[in-house]
Scaffold this motif. Structure first.
Motif, PDB file in Angstrom:
ATOM      1  N   ARG A  47      -2.037  -3.275 -14.265  1.00 43.26           N
ATOM      2  CA  ARG A  47      -2.116  -2.116 -13.372  1.00 43.26           C
ATOM      3  C   ARG A  47      -3.509  -1.464 -13.462  1.00 43.26           C
ATOM      4  O   ARG A  47      -4.092  -1.064 -12.458  1.00 43.26           O
ATOM      5  CB  ARG A  47      -1.029  -1.104 -13.741  1.00 43.26           C
ATOM      6  CG  ARG A  47      -0.872   0.036 -12.731  1.00 43.26           C
ATOM      7  CD  ARG A  47      -0.046   1.156 -13.336  1.00 43.26           C
ATOM      8  NE  ARG A  47       1.313   0.747 -13.623  1.00 43.26           N
ATOM      9  CZ  ARG A  47       2.324   0.867 -12.763  1.00 43.26           C
ATOM     10  NH1 ARG A  47       2.123   1.372 -11.560  1.00 43.26           N
ATOM     11  NH2 ARG A  47       3.545   0.494 -13.120  1.00 43.26           N
ATOM     12  N   LYS A  48      -4.019  -1.342 -14.694  1.00 46.02           N
ATOM     13  CA  LYS A  48      -5.338  -0.729 -14.906  1.00 46.02           C
ATOM     14  C   LYS A  48      -6.426  -1.535 -14.215  1.00 46.02           C
ATOM     15  O   LYS A  48      -7.412  -0.973 -13.696  1.00 46.02           O
ATOM     16  CB  LYS A  48      -5.613  -0.628 -16.405  1.00 46.02           C
ATOM     17  CG  LYS A  48      -6.895   0.109 -16.755  1.00 46.02           C
ATOM     18  CD  LYS A  48      -7.041   0.236 -18.268  1.00 46.02           C
ATOM     19  CE  LYS A  48      -8.326   0.988 -18.638  1.00 46.02           C
ATOM     20  NZ  LYS A  48      -8.469   1.119 -20.119  1.00 46.02           N
ATOM     21  N   ALA A  49      -6.268  -2.862 -14.205  1.00 48.23           N
ATOM     22  CA  ALA A  49      -7.232  -3.730 -13.539  1.00 48.23           C
ATOM     23  C   ALA A  49      -7.032  -3.759 -12.026  1.00 48.23           C
ATOM     24  O   ALA A  49      -7.813  -4.390 -11.307  1.00 48.23           O
ATOM     25  CB  ALA A  49      -7.125  -5.150 -14.097  1.00 48.23           C
ATOM     26  N   LYS A  50      -5.976  -3.075 -11.552  1.00 48.92           N
ATOM     27  CA  LYS A  50      -5.611  -3.041 -10.126  1.00 48.92           C
ATOM     28  C   LYS A  50      -5.476  -4.449  -9.575  1.00 48.92           C
ATOM     29  O   LYS A  50      -5.938  -4.761  -8.475  1.00 48.92           O
ATOM     30  CB  LYS A  50      -6.649  -2.237  -9.341  1.00 48.92           C
ATOM     31  CG  LYS A  50      -6.739  -0.779  -9.766  1.00 48.92           C
ATOM     32  CD  LYS A  50      -7.786  -0.024  -8.951  1.00 48.92           C
ATOM     33  CE  LYS A  50      -7.859   1.432  -9.394  1.00 48.92           C
ATOM     34  NZ  LYS A  50      -8.871   2.204  -8.626  1.00 48.92           N
ATOM     35  N   ALA A  51      -4.858  -5.310 -10.367  1.00 51.07           N
ATOM     36  CA  ALA A  51      -4.722  -6.726 -10.006  1.00 51.07           C
ATOM     37  C   ALA A  51      -3.262  -7.101  -9.842  1.00 51.07           C
ATOM     38  O   ALA A  51      -2.386  -6.577 -10.535  1.00 51.07           O
ATOM     39  CB  ALA A  51      -5.364  -7.601 -11.072  1.00 51.07           C
ATOM     40  N   LYS A  52      -3.027  -7.992  -8.883  1.00 54.72           N
ATOM     41  CA  LYS A  52      -1.681  -8.515  -8.660  1.00 54.72           C
ATOM     42  C   LYS A  52      -1.715 -10.038  -8.544  1.00 54.72           C
ATOM     43  O   LYS A  52      -0.854 -10.637  -7.909  1.00 54.72           O
ATOM     44  CB  LYS A  52      -1.076  -7.922  -7.385  1.00 54.72           C
ATOM     45  CG  LYS A  52      -0.815  -6.422  -7.446  1.00 54.72           C
ATOM     46  CD  LYS A  52      -0.101  -5.940  -6.189  1.00 54.72           C
ATOM     47  CE  LYS A  52       0.234  -4.458  -6.273  1.00 54.72           C
ATOM     48  NZ  LYS A  52       0.968  -3.985  -5.062  1.00 54.72           N
ATOM     49  N   ASP A  53      -2.686 -10.652  -9.188  1.00 51.88           N
ATOM     50  CA  ASP A  53      -2.846 -12.100  -9.081  1.00 51.88           C
ATOM     51  C   ASP A  53      -2.560 -12.775 -10.416  1.00 51.88           C
ATOM     52  O   ASP A  53      -2.755 -12.187 -11.483  1.00 51.88           O
ATOM     53  CB  ASP A  53      -4.249 -12.461  -8.607  1.00 51.88           C
ATOM     54  CG  ASP A  53      -5.327 -11.963  -9.560  1.00 51.88           C
ATOM     55  OD1 ASP A  53      -5.836 -12.769 -10.365  1.00 51.88           O
ATOM     56  OD2 ASP A  53      -5.626 -10.751  -9.524  1.00 51.88           O
ATOM     57  N   LEU A  54      -2.114 -14.014 -10.330  1.00 45.71           N
ATOM     58  CA  LEU A  54      -1.749 -14.779 -11.517  1.00 45.71           C
ATOM     59  C   LEU A  54      -2.965 -15.049 -12.404  1.00 45.71           C
ATOM     60  O   LEU A  54      -2.851 -15.064 -13.631  1.00 45.71           O
ATOM     61  CB  LEU A  54      -1.101 -16.103 -11.096  1.00 45.71           C
ATOM     62  CG  LEU A  54      -0.650 -17.023 -12.223  1.00 45.71           C
ATOM     63  CD1 LEU A  54       0.388 -16.342 -13.105  1.00 45.71           C
ATOM     64  CD2 LEU A  54      -0.095 -18.331 -11.662  1.00 45.71           C
ATOM     65  N   GLN A  55      -4.140 -15.226 -11.803  1.00 46.36           N
ATOM     66  CA  GLN A  55      -5.338 -15.542 -12.590  1.00 46.36           C
ATOM     67  C   GLN A  55      -5.674 -14.407 -13.561  1.00 46.36           C
ATOM     68  O   GLN A  55      -5.966 -14.640 -14.735  1.00 46.36           O
ATOM     69  CB  GLN A  55      -6.518 -15.797 -11.658  1.00 46.36           C
ATOM     70  CG  GLN A  55      -7.801 -16.193 -12.392  1.00 46.36           C
ATOM     71  CD  GLN A  55      -8.938 -16.499 -11.438  1.00 46.36           C
ATOM     72  OE1 GLN A  55      -8.809 -16.349 -10.227  1.00 46.36           O
ATOM     73  NE2 GLN A  55     -10.067 -16.934 -11.982  1.00 46.36           N
ATOM     74  N   THR A  56      -5.615 -13.150 -13.082  1.00 45.00           N
ATOM     75  CA  THR A  56      -5.907 -12.013 -13.961  1.00 45.00           C
ATOM     76  C   THR A  56      -4.836 -11.871 -15.024  1.00 45.00           C
ATOM     77  O   THR A  56      -5.136 -11.601 -16.191  1.00 45.00           O
ATOM     78  CB  THR A  56      -5.998 -10.717 -13.138  1.00 45.00           C
ATOM     79  OG1 THR A  56      -6.982 -10.867 -12.117  1.00 45.00           O
ATOM     80  CG2 THR A  56      -6.370  -9.529 -14.024  1.00 45.00           C
ATOM     81  N   PHE A  57      -3.593 -12.058 -14.610  1.00 44.96           N
ATOM     82  CA  PHE A  57      -2.483 -11.981 -15.568  1.00 44.96           C
ATOM     83  C   PHE A  57      -2.649 -13.018 -16.668  1.00 44.96           C
ATOM     84  O   PHE A  57      -2.486 -12.729 -17.857  1.00 44.96           O
ATOM     85  CB  PHE A  57      -1.158 -12.180 -14.844  1.00 44.96           C
ATOM     86  CG  PHE A  57       0.030 -12.276 -15.751  1.00 44.96           C
ATOM     87  CD1 PHE A  57       0.560 -11.140 -16.347  1.00 44.96           C
ATOM     88  CD2 PHE A  57       0.636 -13.500 -16.011  1.00 44.96           C
ATOM     89  CE1 PHE A  57       1.653 -11.220 -17.197  1.00 44.96           C
ATOM     90  CE2 PHE A  57       1.731 -13.592 -16.846  1.00 44.96           C
ATOM     91  CZ  PHE A  57       2.246 -12.446 -17.433  1.00 44.96           C
TER      92      PHE A  57
END
Length: 286
Positions: A47-57
């Protein structure tokens, strides 16, 4: 049935536009038995990274979770008798796991293996271990149902030392409904072994059924308190199980994982591979 890794990959594909994305992801991680605390931590980082992608996860998992998982090869010291004490609650596949470990070391060239039927609370456990011994060719020391388990271990140690065995595998009871009696019994067995075997030749191994989820953590704490665990073998793992509990266990107790048990046959035992495990459970691609 798809493994949890596949489900998480599918979740990122289908749920990126959802307004409840982070809450739903946290639920999915709790479903993987990472536990609420770790699931929340990972979700908040995403959430902090404002990411919703598998790569960031995957990057966050690789940085925060992968270092928690320790795979360790179970080896024997070259001199003298080695003793492996197997612990775990009833029903986790402890006796079958003992047979698998015996077979594993037999395939590695280890000869003169014996076992102690220390679970005298269940007559079926002694009988089952005896059958495994006959099939795989290792000697089993056992007594009648209700016998003192510590005396069985004493006799098995005496026999193993007399035969110059390389390895003694010790089964134990797991009746958690009478915890104080069980812990007293385990401590007696542990004391007898420590009096006759050097520490470097002795390991206390917890067998867990990963399908039981967070219950495994409490079991590990109880047995760790009793004898001081050396490591873990996870049984009944098929890639669809809630294996994330191993991450929580590694984080809380710093215990290495030796093997994954995947079936009933003697060779259904795999040396634990942390990277493969993370791919199965939490969707890592590497």
């Amino acid at each position: 049935m798809a493994g949890l890794g596949s489900k998480i990959r599918d979740f990122f594909t289908r749920s990126a536009l959802s307004t409840d994305f982070y809450e739903d992801l946290e639920d999915k991680l709790i479903e993987a038995d990472l536990g609420p605390k770790l699931a929340s931590e990972l979700t908040q980082l995403l959430r902090k990274a404002k990411a919703k992608d598998l790569q960031t996860f995957t990057k966050i998992v690789d940085e925060r979770i992968s270092p928690l998982i320790t795979a360790e090869k179970l080896t024997l010291t070259p001199d003298g008798l080695n003793v492996l004490l197997f612990l775990g609650v009833n029903g986790v596949g402890k006796t079958t796991t003992i047979a698998k470990v015996a077979h594993y070391f037999q395939q590695s060239g280890v000869k003169h293996i014996s076992a102690a039927a220390g679970d005298t609370f269940r007559a079926a456990a002694s009988e089952q271990l005896g059958i495994h011994g006959e099939r795989l060719g290792f000697r089993v020391v056992k007594s009648h149902s209700g016998a003192d388990s510590a005396s069985v271990v004493h006799d098995a140690l005496t026999a193993a030392l007399a035969h110059q065995d390389r390895l003694l595998l010790v089964d134990t009871a797991g009746r958690m409904h009478n915890k104080s009696e069980l812990l007293h019994e385990l401590r007696k067995m542990d004391k007898i072994i420590r009096q006759r075997v050097p520490e470097e030749n002795y390991r206390r191994i917890l067998v867990i059924d990963v399908n039981t989820g967070q219950n495994c953590l409490r079991q590990a704490e109880v047995f760790h308190e009793a004898v001081g665990l050396s490591g873990v073998i996870a049984s009944k793992y098929d890639g669809t199980a809630k294996g994330g509990v191993l991450v929580a266990m590694a984080r809380d107790l710093q215990l290495p994982i030796y093997f994954l048990g995947t079936g009933e046959r003697p060779d259904d035992l795999s040396v634990f591979d942390a990277k493969a495990f993370m791919r199965d459970v939490i969707a890592m691609d590497t």
